[in-house]
Enzyme design. Structure first.
Site, PDB file in Angstrom:
ATOM      1  N   LYS A  75       0.719  -1.299  -0.070  1.00 24.14           N
ATOM      2  CA  LYS A  75       0.029  -0.037  -0.049  1.00 24.14           C
ATOM      3  C   LYS A  75       1.062   1.198   0.093  1.00 24.14           C
ATOM      4  CE  LYS A  75      -4.100   1.815   2.740  1.00 24.14           C
ATOM      5  NZ  LYS A  75      -4.925   1.689   3.750  1.00 24.14           N
ATOM      6  N   SER A 150      -9.790   1.379   2.619  1.00 23.97           N
ATOM      7  CA  SER A 150      -8.971   2.271   1.862  1.00 23.97           C
ATOM      8  C   SER A 150      -7.862   1.554   1.190  1.00 23.97           C
ATOM      9  CB  SER A 150      -8.534   3.150   2.722  1.00 23.97           C
ATOM     10  OG  SER A 150      -7.415   2.665   3.635  1.00 23.97           O
ATOM     11  N   SER A 174      -9.897  -1.053   6.910  1.00 28.12           N
ATOM     12  CA  SER A 174      -9.338  -0.786   5.775  1.00 28.12           C
ATOM     13  C   SER A 174      -8.555  -2.021   4.831  1.00 28.12           C
ATOM     14  CB  SER A 174      -8.553   0.483   5.715  1.00 28.12           C
ATOM     15  OG  SER A 174      -9.198   1.582   5.612  1.00 28.12           O
TER      16      SER A 174
END
Lengths: 481, 114
Positions: A75, A150, A174
């Site tokens: 990420k 997310s 997330s």
């Protein structure tokens, strides 16, 4: 497609080169990345160099790590030396960290190969990856739908076969929610189990890094690599990491599994899709058939989790994001007549609307006259949730709920912020309590889209959580593998 | 997903308890953010909806409950008291929007509109 465990075994044994494994993943990225947009950057050249080095080590008879030759996507809120780390924000568009996050170091030591930095909701604020400054990520199972968020890019990367493993961060769901929406496994570890050093902060008392994978065993492997004490994170737990791989196949005979009533549409919370609830019940029945004791349990204060979270997380975010002022790094808007004007113009131009909303919510919650009514009260509600969960864990080893109240929704369907926030209802309690939780795919819901079942465990209860997750995975595959 | 509100007074709260446009403008200025008029309108409605939703915890009596600031309290974490030489000066300045003489450069602190 091979699992990470299979790849590492084949590469370590010299049966397959890390370079050939990498090329097969890079070619899948070439094929589909244009329609998915899982990545902010694919780091193919660096990856090829790392793979060649692993192959040289194997050829020289050196010992290689447990992730030797395994491609991993990161990420884009985890620091990578000299490689842009953007948080999918204009604010950090050109920022190249001068240091590696601890998880990045541990991946490297384990022989993993970083293939790229994945897209996210800006500064990890969102549940759909639509808040990225660099465009939406599409769900690989249906490109008209969101991948969740997310960590949507990391979930999509595993679901699309761009990498067998990826890392995400989970502040209110997330990792787990996008895992559920993309049909992969996603785990949020106990708070403090994985170092946050080099994870760009959103809400520091809630943030945790955790693994995405196609299988539960791969999740346990990646967790084992990244977990453990780190002196550079003062909130890191100074205890040995439980061997979650050793107990993975222990089975659920005699384990007590509680289904959280409030998260099954039996309280004031509404909006759970019936197919989602049906799959959670199917998973519970499968655990009962495998020898677990299953019963419903009430955890009353979970219904207040969302309200507490949307005071606490924005409050912490407003403090953490105060550092972006255009002085030392990040976006600086030109033309400011004085320092204050420059800072204001830089923040206004650098942050997107969702980040501004959360900063303002947090600033409001922390402002004089409101602190006790909002932030202070929310922190007490957080204690209530911890106490209620402790009561439930007196009678149960793990708890079950849906991960997300719904399957993957169409891009653009939830444009109202509050509607979007309500997605996080089932995942938030674990963040507030600091407990581990995992989402495991179990069958499908509306439109044949995957459903994630969430297994929650008490603080540092990863081992039993993984054992139950493995049993659910076995049942989902009809007992195969 | 939604929360059922059983309150008979829905929509009847006094105006003063709702978030105003002025509140949002004030908070934005505290947070060093500049909002257009259109943004101010949009954000006021959105933030008010979130705060209204959060009022479900108003009914809870938590006077006797200790707040949790951290899920796993680890206190007094010390490192070894050893001097380290860190050569990070250049790296720290390398990503600065503007640097001069080994320092971060900013516009004048007291500069005014021309």
């Amino acid at each position: 497609m091979s699992t990470a465990i299979e790849i590492a075994a084949a590469v370590s044994a010299g049966e397959q080169t890390a370079s050939s494994v990498l090329e097969s993943y890079l070619s899948r990225i070439d094929d589909r990345e244009a329609e998915i947009h899982a990545f902010n950057a694919v780091t193919a050249e660096e990856a090829r160099a790392t793979a060649a080095a692993i192959d040289a080590s194997v050829a020289a008879g050196e010992t290689v790590g447990p992730l030797a030759g395994v491609p991993v996507a990161l990420k884009d809120n985890m620091c990578t030396t000299g490689i842009a780390t953007t948080c999918s924000s204009r604010m950090l568009e050109d920022w190249k960290p001068p240091y590696d996050a601890t998880v990045v170091e541990r991946l490297r030591e384990a022989g993993a190969i970083m293939v790229g930095k994945t897209n996210l909701d800006e500064f990890a604020m969102g549940s759909s990856t639509e808040n990225s400054a660099f465009g939406v990520t599409h769900n690989p199972l249906d490109v008209t739908r969101v991948p969740g968020g997310s960590s949507g890019g990391s979930a999509a990367a595993v679901a699309a076969g761009f990498a067998p493993l990826s890392l995400g961060s989970d502040t209110g769901g997330s990792i787990r929610q996008p895992a559920a929406l993309c049909g992969v496994v996603g785990m949020k570890p106990s708070y403090g189990a994985v170092s946050r050093y080099g994870l760009i902060a959103f809400a520091s008392s809630l943030d945790q890094i955790g693994p995405f994978s196609a299988t539960v065993a791969d999740s346990a492997l990646l967790y084992s690599v990244i977990a453990g004490h780190d002196a550079r994170d003062s909130t890191s737990i100074p205890l040995p990491v439980p061997d979650v791989q050793a107990t993975l196949d222990d089975g659920v005979e005699g384990l007590r599994v509680g289904i959280i009533s409030e998260l099954m549409g039996e309280g004031p919370l509404e909006g759970f899709e019936p197919e989602v609830l049906a799959r959670v019940r199917d998973a519970a029945n499968a655990l009962a058939a495998a020898g677990a004791t299953v019963a419903e349990v009430s955890v009353p204060s979970t219904i207040y989790g969302l309200s507490a979270y949307y005071q606490i997380a924005p409050a912490e975010a407003s403090s953490n994001l105060a550092r972006y002022d255009g002085v030392r790094y990040g976006h600086r808007e030109p033309g400011g007549v004085n320092t204050a004007a420059m800072m204001k113009a830089s923040r206004t131009a650098g942050f997107g609307p969702e980040v501004k909303r959360r900063i303002m919510l947090g600033t409001y919650a922390l402002s004089a006259g409101y602190y006790d009514a909002f932030y202070g009260k929310a922190q007490r509600v957080r204690t209530l949730i911890i106490n209620d969960l402790a009561k439930a864990y007196a009678d149960f080893d793990v708890l079950l709920s849906p991960t997300s109240p719904c399957v993957a929704f169409p891009i653009g369907a939830k444009s109202d912020p509050l509607t979007m926030y309500l997605n996080d209802t089932c995942t938030i309690p674990s963040n507030l309590a600091g407990h581990p939780a995992i989402s495991v795919p179990f069958g499908t819901g509306a439109d044949d889209l995957p459903v994630g079942v969430q297994v929650l465990a008490p603080m540092l209860g990863e081992a039993k959580m993984y054992t139950v997750a493995r049993a659910i995975e076995l049942a989902a595959s009809g007992g195969q593998s | 997903m939604s929360v059922r509100t059983d309150s008979v007074n829905e929509g009847a709260e006094p105006e003063s308890s709702r978030l105003s446009r002025e509140d949002v403008a004030h908070v934005a200025s505290l947070a060093l953010l500049e909002l257009t008029d259109a943004e101010l309108d949009e954000f006021t409605g959105q933030l008010d909806a979130v705060l209204e939703h959060a009022k479900d915890i108003d009914a809870l009596d938590v006077g006797d409950v200790e707040p949790t600031y951290h899920p796993y309290p680890v206190t007094n974490v010390f490192r070894d008291d050893v001097v380290e030489q860190l050569d990070v000066h250049d790296a720290a300045l390398a990503m600065a929007p503007e640097a001069e003489d080994g320092q971060f450069r900013v516009p004048p602190a007291l500069g005014e509109e021309p």
